[in-house]
Scaffold this motif. Structure first.
Motif, PDB file in Angstrom:
ATOM      1  N   ASN A 254       2.662  -7.789   5.052  1.00  0.00           N
ATOM      2  CA  ASN A 254       2.783  -6.932   6.246  1.00  0.00           C
ATOM      3  C   ASN A 254       3.537  -5.635   5.950  1.00  0.00           C
ATOM      4  O   ASN A 254       4.340  -5.162   6.753  1.00  0.00           O
ATOM      5  CB  ASN A 254       3.487  -7.701   7.382  1.00  0.00           C
ATOM      6  N   TRP A 255       3.259  -5.077   4.775  1.00  0.00           N
ATOM      7  CA  TRP A 255       3.817  -3.796   4.352  1.00  0.00           C
ATOM      8  C   TRP A 255       5.343  -3.824   4.231  1.00  0.00           C
ATOM      9  O   TRP A 255       6.002  -2.791   4.266  1.00  0.00           O
ATOM     10  CB  TRP A 255       3.400  -2.672   5.324  1.00  0.00           C
ATOM     11  N   GLU A 256       5.918  -4.994   4.066  1.00  0.00           N
ATOM     12  CA  GLU A 256       7.354  -5.114   3.859  1.00  0.00           C
ATOM     13  C   GLU A 256       7.604  -5.671   2.459  1.00  0.00           C
ATOM     14  O   GLU A 256       7.035  -6.709   2.088  1.00  0.00           O
ATOM     15  CB  GLU A 256       7.983  -6.028   4.911  1.00  0.00           C
ATOM     16  N   VAL A 257       8.453  -5.007   1.695  1.00  0.00           N
ATOM     17  CA  VAL A 257       8.749  -5.425   0.330  1.00  0.00           C
ATOM     18  C   VAL A 257       9.883  -6.439   0.360  1.00  0.00           C
ATOM     19  O   VAL A 257      10.970  -6.158   0.874  1.00  0.00           O
ATOM     20  CB  VAL A 257       9.121  -4.215  -0.549  1.00  0.00           C
ATOM     21  N   LEU A 297      -0.431  -4.960  -3.391  1.00  0.00           N
ATOM     22  CA  LEU A 297      -0.252  -3.901  -2.394  1.00  0.00           C
ATOM     23  C   LEU A 297      -0.344  -2.575  -3.132  1.00  0.00           C
ATOM     24  O   LEU A 297       0.580  -2.144  -3.798  1.00  0.00           O
ATOM     25  CB  LEU A 297       1.092  -4.062  -1.685  1.00  0.00           C
ATOM     26  N   LEU A 298      -1.519  -1.952  -3.011  1.00  0.00           N
ATOM     27  CA  LEU A 298      -1.845  -0.801  -3.845  1.00  0.00           C
ATOM     28  C   LEU A 298      -1.242   0.473  -3.265  1.00  0.00           C
ATOM     29  O   LEU A 298      -1.433   0.796  -2.085  1.00  0.00           O
ATOM     30  CB  LEU A 298      -3.368  -0.665  -3.953  1.00  0.00           C
ATOM     31  N   GLN A 299      -0.498   1.196  -4.112  1.00  0.00           N
ATOM     32  CA  GLN A 299       0.061   2.497  -3.739  1.00  0.00           C
ATOM     33  C   GLN A 299      -0.314   3.582  -4.738  1.00  0.00           C
ATOM     34  O   GLN A 299      -0.198   4.765  -4.436  1.00  0.00           O
ATOM     35  CB  GLN A 299       1.590   2.408  -3.650  1.00  0.00           C
ATOM     36  N   GLU A 300      -0.740   3.176  -5.922  1.00  0.00           N
ATOM     37  CA  GLU A 300      -1.172   4.097  -6.958  1.00  0.00           C
ATOM     38  C   GLU A 300      -2.250   3.385  -7.777  1.00  0.00           C
ATOM     39  O   GLU A 300      -2.439   2.170  -7.630  1.00  0.00           O
ATOM     40  CB  GLU A 300       0.002   4.517  -7.846  1.00  0.00           C
TER      41      GLU A 300
END
Length: 479
Positions: A254-257, A297-300
């Motif tokens: 849920n987009w929380e690290v 969780l892809l950011q790059e």
């Protein structure tokens, strides 16, 4: 079982002697006895063990203790004593001791309370002392005084030290193997089988290199039920995510690290670590009690996610079918595209065996070198290398043992042989047969038990000539 002499010079086992023979039988018995004596005088090799007796009662009335079983060596004159031991000990587990129960070692020290010791009539109250060199001696401290006294060995089944798993047996601190036998050294293989040879499961090792077009959660692989020795690693600003079969995230959902730490999931503990490199890893011993879904969780752009685990053979087919269905769309797509950056290829966390150029190995030929390593080794065997894997600054060879020349401990058909350094010497090629002299290396805490091929050690391609040379070395350095 002892021998005694009966009529006509015959030997009797125990007290069981044959009845007095008649004249004709007496002649036959005399011939048999003479023949047996001639054969017995030239007998070689060890005697034979009787079958194991039954296990004794547990040494403790609650908690952990030891049980023992015995066997006897039967040998004729001229035969060597039997190899191995005539006693075997195993751990017995009874219900936990009630709260407030006096520990076993305390009870043994208390037996000497109020009794004169040290050659005087003075008496003391004794409590365990754990700072003495031999932890399996009954070392007791005189309360109120600055000295301790050793009353000999502790009783079998006494813990070596408070909270330790090892138990004292015959004055030695022994740990139980996976078979429950103390000092056996039996270990579980990667499949979870005690003393197995990793042949009931398969090793899954892959790299997920797909690069998603949008930031968000992308499926990497299914970690199926029954997986063991799970390892996942990557180096990027992306984050690993783990989801249970109920759709709830174990970490990084849920987009929380999530913070680094240990998480409970699918009946096992998952250790999640994150470094500033950036680098992330997941480890779990398993076995998993249900499926887990590994995501990123892809950011790059994805530089590659390496994952591996061991899976029971019967689960490998369904796993392949399930992984083919993982081409699902992005779970949480975002309108922005992933920034396209010039990828910097980081050094892989689990490198393959495409090594850097290595310097030549030192010359280790000659009879002196062969004798040195044969005499100083724990194992000498002929084996085929069936696989190799570089791990950190070591190389692990998986070998199929075909012929054993020297062995101080039992060997399995398939073993791992470790070679130190980034460039092992001598290097071993896959699918080739070698004669090897290796040592057994146990870590101080007892967590690792390895077969080590020393640097510049003895490993020669097998040939009939090499077989003859090693047999000559065996005569000069008997086991």
């Amino acid at each position: 079982m002892g021998f005694s002499v009966g009529l006509a010079g015959t030997r009797c086992i125990g007290t069981l002697c044959p009845p007095r023979p008649r004249p004709f039988q007496s002649l036959l018995l005399l011939l048999w006895t003479l023949l047996n004596c001639v054969l017995g005088s030239s007998a070689q090799g060890p005697g034979e063990w009787t079958p194991w007796g039954s296990w004794s009662h547990c040494s403790s009335s609650c908690g952990r203790g030891v049980s023992v079983r015995s066997r006897r060596c039967i040998r004729l004159p001229g035969e060597e004593p039997c190899w191995e031991s005539g006693h075997e000990y195993r751990v017995c587990q009874l219900p936990d001791c009630p709260p407030g129960a006096v520990p076993f070692r305390d009870l043994q020290c208390a037996l000497y309370n109020g009794h004169p010791v040290l050659g005087t009539q003075k008496t003391y109250q004794w409590i365990p002392f754990h700072g003495a060199p031999n932890q399996c001696d009954l070392n007791c401290l005189a309360e109120g005084h600055a000295f301790y006294h050793s009353f000999g060995r502790v009783l079998d089944g006494t813990p070596c030290s408070p909270g330790a798993q090892g138990l004292c047996v015959a004055g030695r601190c022994l740990s139980a193997g996976c078979d429950g036998v103390l000092g056996s050294g039996a270990l579980e293989d990667r499949c979870g089988r005690c003393g197995g040879a990793n042949d009931s499961c398969l090793f899954v090792q892959r790299v997920f290199r797909d690069a998603g077009a949008f930031a968000g959660y992308w499926n990497v692989t299914l970690i199926p039920e029954g997986a063991r020795h799970i390892r996942v690693a990557h180096r990027s600003r992306n984050h690993l995510a783990l989801m249970g079969v109920d759709g709830h995230y174990v970490l990084n959902g849920n987009w929380e690290v999530s913070p680094p730490g240990t998480y409970e999931a699918a009946g096992t503990r998952v250790v999640y670590s994150r470094a500033a490199a950036p680098q992330e890893t997941l480890h779990a011993a398993g076995p998993t009690s249900q499926d887990l879904l590994l995501q990123i969780l892809l950011q790059e752009p994805n530089p590659g996610i390496q994952f591996e685990f061991w899976l029971p053979r019967e689960r490998y087919g369904p796993f392949q079918v399930q992984t083919q269905a993982l081409g699902w769309p992005v779970r949480q797509p975002q309108p922005r595209e992933v920034e396209a950056r010039a990828p910097i290829a980081p050094p892989p966390l689990m490198p393959t065996l495409a090594p850097d150029p290595c310097p030549p190995c030192p010359d280790t030929r000659g009879r002196a070198h062969r004798l040195l390593h044969y005499c100083g080794s724990d194992f000498v065997f002929q084996a085929r290398v069936v696989g190799r894997h570089r791990q950190a600054q070591e190389t692990r060879y998986e070998v199929h043992i075909q012929l054993i020349y020297k062995s101080r401990w039992p060997l399995r058909t398939r073993e791992y042989v470790w070679a130190p350094a980034h460039c092992p010497c001598p290097p071993l090629a896959s699918q080739q047969e070698y004669l090897m002299a290796v040592r057994r290396l146990i870590s101080p805490d007892g967590t690792q038990d390895r077969l080590l091929l020393p640097h510049a050690g003895y490993a020669r391609p097998w040939s009939p000539a090499e077989d003859s040379r090693i047999r000559l070395a065996a005569r000069r350095c008997p086991v």
